[in-house]
Design an enzyme around this catalytic site. Structure first.
Site, PDB file in Angstrom:
ATOM      1  N   LYS A 126     -36.251  67.666 -70.419  1.00 45.34           N
ATOM      2  CA  LYS A 126     -37.296  66.658 -70.184  1.00 45.34           C
ATOM      3  C   LYS A 126     -38.406  66.912 -71.186  1.00 45.34           C
ATOM      4  O   LYS A 126     -38.578  68.034 -71.660  1.00 45.34           O
ATOM      5  CB  LYS A 126     -37.837  66.805 -68.762  1.00 45.34           C
ATOM      6  CG  LYS A 126     -38.618  65.603 -68.281  1.00 45.34           C
ATOM      7  CD  LYS A 126     -37.708  64.535 -67.678  1.00 45.34           C
ATOM      8  CE  LYS A 126     -38.478  63.278 -67.371  1.00 45.34           C
ATOM      9  NZ  LYS A 126     -37.650  62.269 -66.689  1.00 45.34           N
ATOM     10  N   ASP A 166     -39.118  57.346 -69.744  1.00 44.80           N
ATOM     11  CA  ASP A 166     -39.563  57.700 -68.391  1.00 44.80           C
ATOM     12  C   ASP A 166     -40.905  56.977 -68.227  1.00 44.80           C
ATOM     13  O   ASP A 166     -41.170  56.007 -68.965  1.00 44.80           O
ATOM     14  CB  ASP A 166     -39.713  59.230 -68.243  1.00 44.80           C
ATOM     15  CG  ASP A 166     -39.957  59.662 -66.798  1.00 44.80           C
ATOM     16  OD1 ASP A 166     -39.048  59.534 -65.975  1.00 44.80           O
ATOM     17  OD2 ASP A 166     -41.080  60.114 -66.478  1.00 44.80           O
TER      18      ASP A 166
HETATM   19  P1  NDP Z   1     -42.911  53.031 -65.227  1.00 47.96           P
HETATM   20  O1  NDP Z   1     -43.936  53.622 -66.118  1.00 47.96           O
HETATM   21  O2  NDP Z   1     -42.128  51.855 -65.682  1.00 47.96           O
HETATM   22  O3  NDP Z   1     -43.567  52.633 -63.818  1.00 47.96           O
HETATM   23  C1  NDP Z   1     -44.215  53.557 -63.013  1.00 47.96           C
HETATM   24  C2  NDP Z   1     -44.874  52.814 -61.876  1.00 47.96           C
HETATM   25  O4  NDP Z   1     -45.486  53.751 -61.000  1.00 47.96           O
HETATM   26  C3  NDP Z   1     -45.980  51.884 -62.342  1.00 47.96           C
HETATM   27  O5  NDP Z   1     -46.073  50.805 -61.453  1.00 47.96           O
HETATM   28  C4  NDP Z   1     -47.217  52.773 -62.250  1.00 47.96           C
HETATM   29  O6  NDP Z   1     -48.424  52.046 -62.073  1.00 47.96           O
HETATM   30  C5  NDP Z   1     -46.905  53.585 -61.013  1.00 47.96           C
HETATM   31  N1  NDP Z   1     -47.537  54.911 -61.109  1.00 47.96           N
HETATM   32  C6  NDP Z   1     -47.393  55.821 -62.102  1.00 47.96           C
HETATM   33  N2  NDP Z   1     -48.137  56.911 -61.869  1.00 47.96           N
HETATM   34  C7  NDP Z   1     -48.775  56.670 -60.707  1.00 47.96           C
HETATM   35  C8  NDP Z   1     -49.680  57.413 -59.932  1.00 47.96           C
HETATM   36  N3  NDP Z   1     -50.083  58.638 -60.307  1.00 47.96           N
HETATM   37  N4  NDP Z   1     -50.122  56.859 -58.770  1.00 47.96           N
HETATM   38  C9  NDP Z   1     -49.705  55.624 -58.370  1.00 47.96           C
HETATM   39  N5  NDP Z   1     -48.835  54.874 -59.086  1.00 47.96           N
HETATM   40  C10 NDP Z   1     -48.382  55.394 -60.223  1.00 47.96           C
HETATM   41  O7  NDP Z   1     -41.951  54.236 -64.820  1.00 47.96           O
HETATM   42  P2  NDP Z   1     -40.485  54.182 -64.223  1.00 47.96           P
HETATM   43  O8  NDP Z   1     -40.343  53.032 -63.307  1.00 47.96           O
HETATM   44  O9  NDP Z   1     -39.531  54.348 -65.343  1.00 47.96           O
HETATM   45  O10 NDP Z   1     -40.444  55.554 -63.409  1.00 47.96           O
HETATM   46  C11 NDP Z   1     -40.867  55.645 -62.052  1.00 47.96           C
HETATM   47  C12 NDP Z   1     -40.333  56.933 -61.450  1.00 47.96           C
HETATM   48  O11 NDP Z   1     -38.906  56.931 -61.522  1.00 47.96           O
HETATM   49  C13 NDP Z   1     -40.778  58.223 -62.150  1.00 47.96           C
HETATM   50  O12 NDP Z   1     -40.874  59.247 -61.185  1.00 47.96           O
HETATM   51  C14 NDP Z   1     -39.612  58.511 -63.082  1.00 47.96           C
HETATM   52  O13 NDP Z   1     -39.543  59.882 -63.417  1.00 47.96           O
HETATM   53  C15 NDP Z   1     -38.458  58.095 -62.198  1.00 47.96           C
HETATM   54  N6  NDP Z   1     -37.224  57.795 -62.901  1.00 47.96           N
HETATM   55  C16 NDP Z   1     -37.166  56.811 -63.859  1.00 47.96           C
HETATM   56  C17 NDP Z   1     -35.961  56.526 -64.473  1.00 47.96           C
HETATM   57  C18 NDP Z   1     -35.833  55.403 -65.430  1.00 47.96           C
HETATM   58  O14 NDP Z   1     -34.700  55.130 -65.846  1.00 47.96           O
HETATM   59  N7  NDP Z   1     -36.874  54.692 -65.794  1.00 47.96           N
HETATM   60  C19 NDP Z   1     -34.749  57.313 -64.181  1.00 47.96           C
HETATM   61  C20 NDP Z   1     -34.901  58.258 -63.104  1.00 47.96           C
HETATM   62  C21 NDP Z   1     -36.108  58.492 -62.536  1.00 47.96           C
HETATM   63  P3  NDP Z   1     -49.233  51.523 -63.373  1.00 47.96           P
HETATM   64  O15 NDP Z   1     -48.495  50.302 -63.855  1.00 47.96           O
HETATM   65  O16 NDP Z   1     -50.596  51.225 -62.855  1.00 47.96           O
HETATM   66  O17 NDP Z   1     -49.221  52.651 -64.356  1.00 47.96           O
END
Ligand code: NDP
Length: 444
Positions: A126, A166
């Site tokens: 990572k 991510d």
């Molecule tokens: P994105 O950046 O596309 O979206 C993240 C979302 O979560 C956004 O809506 C963001 O809000 C919100 N968010 C982020 N940090 C916080 C916080 N501290 N408090 C509240 N809301 C928060 O990321 P992903 O959808 O790709 O990833 C989401 C999760 O899934 C992570 O844990 C990632 O590690 C995991 N994951 C992702 C994969 C992938 O293929 N994308 C694969 C496996 C796991 P805002 O828009 O305001 O920033």
């Protein structure tokens, strides 16, 4: 002292200022107790747990770049190459102000078991940076990505380490990173996944984590005599995982009624309008207030709160430690019977325990969100073959992988007398394959 306790004490002593990493190691090793104890002397002699909890390599570097005002900015860059026993390191890059070594190590450690569970030949790693792409111009994001890759390229390669996206790293960032790698190395290879479709990306990669989460959830419900169709689903997040989880929930006949971002959340009693959510988040990159403005029946709330909405199934898809004990109590009180993690470690340890004690079906992220990395591995395969599969082919493979993951962790939990404990099942199934490979490869 048992070997597991010795290993936990060592990790705590060596990493006192890394709470997320300690939390992840604790959760995994606790659930491996029965497996380790069966083979304790051999594992101890081979220092298996010490090797498993120590990354093979950590790279930390300076990332200088120039902003639009001509000011030089400096961020921290990280790549943790955790374990390559079963394949090249594979895992995403996270760009978010909360990124530090503890967060990247926790994610890298989890990735080892997740990748093992997919059944594909990928090790765990990572990386990322405390850079915040939010509010930056495209030129600033490009300048940052180029500087980041100018250091990272030394440590990665199609057969060495293959990063992906991510939080904060989507198609735009992967494009800039790939362009810079190719320019420096003069090499067109599948060194990153999540690429655009015109330059080696895989169809269905964008949808894979969210879709995979729902395929696994549906299978978990089916094997427990329940069905997803007709159920109310509460989702947190409004990013890549959340959007496609919501889309697939609709396709499978369920009704997703919430989403959230880092400032607030939406309750839409008619069900989330996916097209509108994509427009707000993927196209305009705007806040969820824009969603509420365009959808009169939906209500926007500031802060946290999705877990207070009555539901059958909860899917945390935003970030780590976003579903806490109080939230778990509310979910149980409201009749929620299944939680599957789309994000990495969104549920705190005490919340997980509470849900499990109260009979809620609970699937940990390392299994339920493995669809993203699995499809990344399918992207690597297509790149090596110099071929592209159709959306339907990739989606069908993804579904098979997710269904198999569920059956593997279900079987592992049963074998070790912990039927229905999918946290233990996922850790055991993931661990055994990696431990066997490490054992076969000698002390390295
Ligand atoms: P994105 O950046 O596309 O979206 C993240 C979302 O979560 C956004 O809506 C963001 O809000 C919100 N968010 C982020 N940090 C916080 C916080 N501290 N408090 C509240 N809301 C928060 O990321 P992903 O959808 O790709 O990833 C989401 C999760 O899934 C992570 O844990 C990632 O590690 C995991 N994951 C992702 C994969 C992938 O293929 N994308 C694969 C496996 C796991 P805002 O828009 O305001 O920033």
């Amino acid at each position: 002292m048992s070997y597991v306790d010795e290993a936990l004490a060592r990790v705590k002593k060596q990493n006192p200022d890394q709470p997320e990493f300690n939390q992840a190691v604790y959760e995994v090793l606790e659930s491996l107790r029965a497996v380790i104890e069966k083979n304790e002397d051999t594992y101890r002699r081979n220092a298996l747990l010490e090797r498993l909890t120590t990354p093979e390599r950590i790279v930390m570097f300076r990332v200088p770049w120039v902003d639009d005002k001509g000011q030089v900015q400096v961020n921290n860059g990280y790549r943790v190459q955790f374990n390559s026993a079963i394949g090249p390191y594979k895992g995403g890059l996270r760009f978010h102000p909360s990124v530090n070594l503890s967060v990247i190590k926790f994610l890298g450690f989890e990735q080892v078991f997740k990748n093992s569970l997919t059944g594909l030949p990928i090790g765990g790693g990572k990386g990322g940076s405390d850079f915040d792409p939010k509010g930056k111009s495209d030129r600033e994001v490009m300048a940052f990505c180029q500087s980041f890759m100018t250091e990272l390229y030394k440590y990665i390669g199609a057969d060495t380490d293959v990063p992906a996206g991510d939080i904060g790293v989507g198609g735009r960032e992967i494009g800039y990173l790939f362009g810079q790698y190719k320019r420096i190395r003069s090499l067109y290879e599948g060194v990153l996944t999540g690429k655009g479709l015109t330059y080696g990306g895989s169809l269905a990669r964008t949808q894979a984590t969210g879709y995979g989460l729902l395929y696994l959830t549906e299978e978990m419900l089916k094997c427990n005599g329940k069905e997803l169709a007709g159920k109310t689903v509460v989702v947190s997040g409004a990013g890549n995982v959340a959007i496609y989880a919501i889309e697939k929930a609709w396709q499978l006949g369920a009704k997703p009624v919430t989403c959230s971002d880092s400032t607030g959340w939406i309750y839409d009693p008619e069900g989330i309008d996916v097209a509108l959510l994509k427009e707000v988040k993927e196209v305009k990159r705007a806040r969820l207030t824009e969603y509420a403005k365009a959808r009169p029946g939906a209500v926007y709330h500031e802060g946290k709160g999705v877990w207070s909405v009555k539901c059958d199934v909860a899917l945390p898809c935003a970030t780590q430690n976003e579903l806490l004990l109080e939230d778990a109590k509310t979910l149980v009180a409201n009749g929620c019977f299944a939680v599957a993690e789309g994000a990495n470690m969104p549920t705190s340890l005490d919340a997980t325990a509470y849900l499990q004690e109260h009979g809620v079906l609970f699937c940990p992220g390392k299994a339920s969100n493995a669809g993203g990395v699995a499809t990344s591995a399918l992207e690597m395969t297509q790149n090596s073959q110099r071929l592209s599969w159709t959306f339907e082919e990739v989606d069908a493979k993804l579904k098979d992988i997710m269904v198999n993951i569920f059956h593997n962790l279900d079987a592992a939990a049963k074998e070790y007398g912990m039927e229905g404990n999918y946290v233990a099942g996922a850790n055991i199934a993931g661990f055994l394959k990696v431990a066997n490979a490490m054992d076969a490869q000698g002390i390295v």
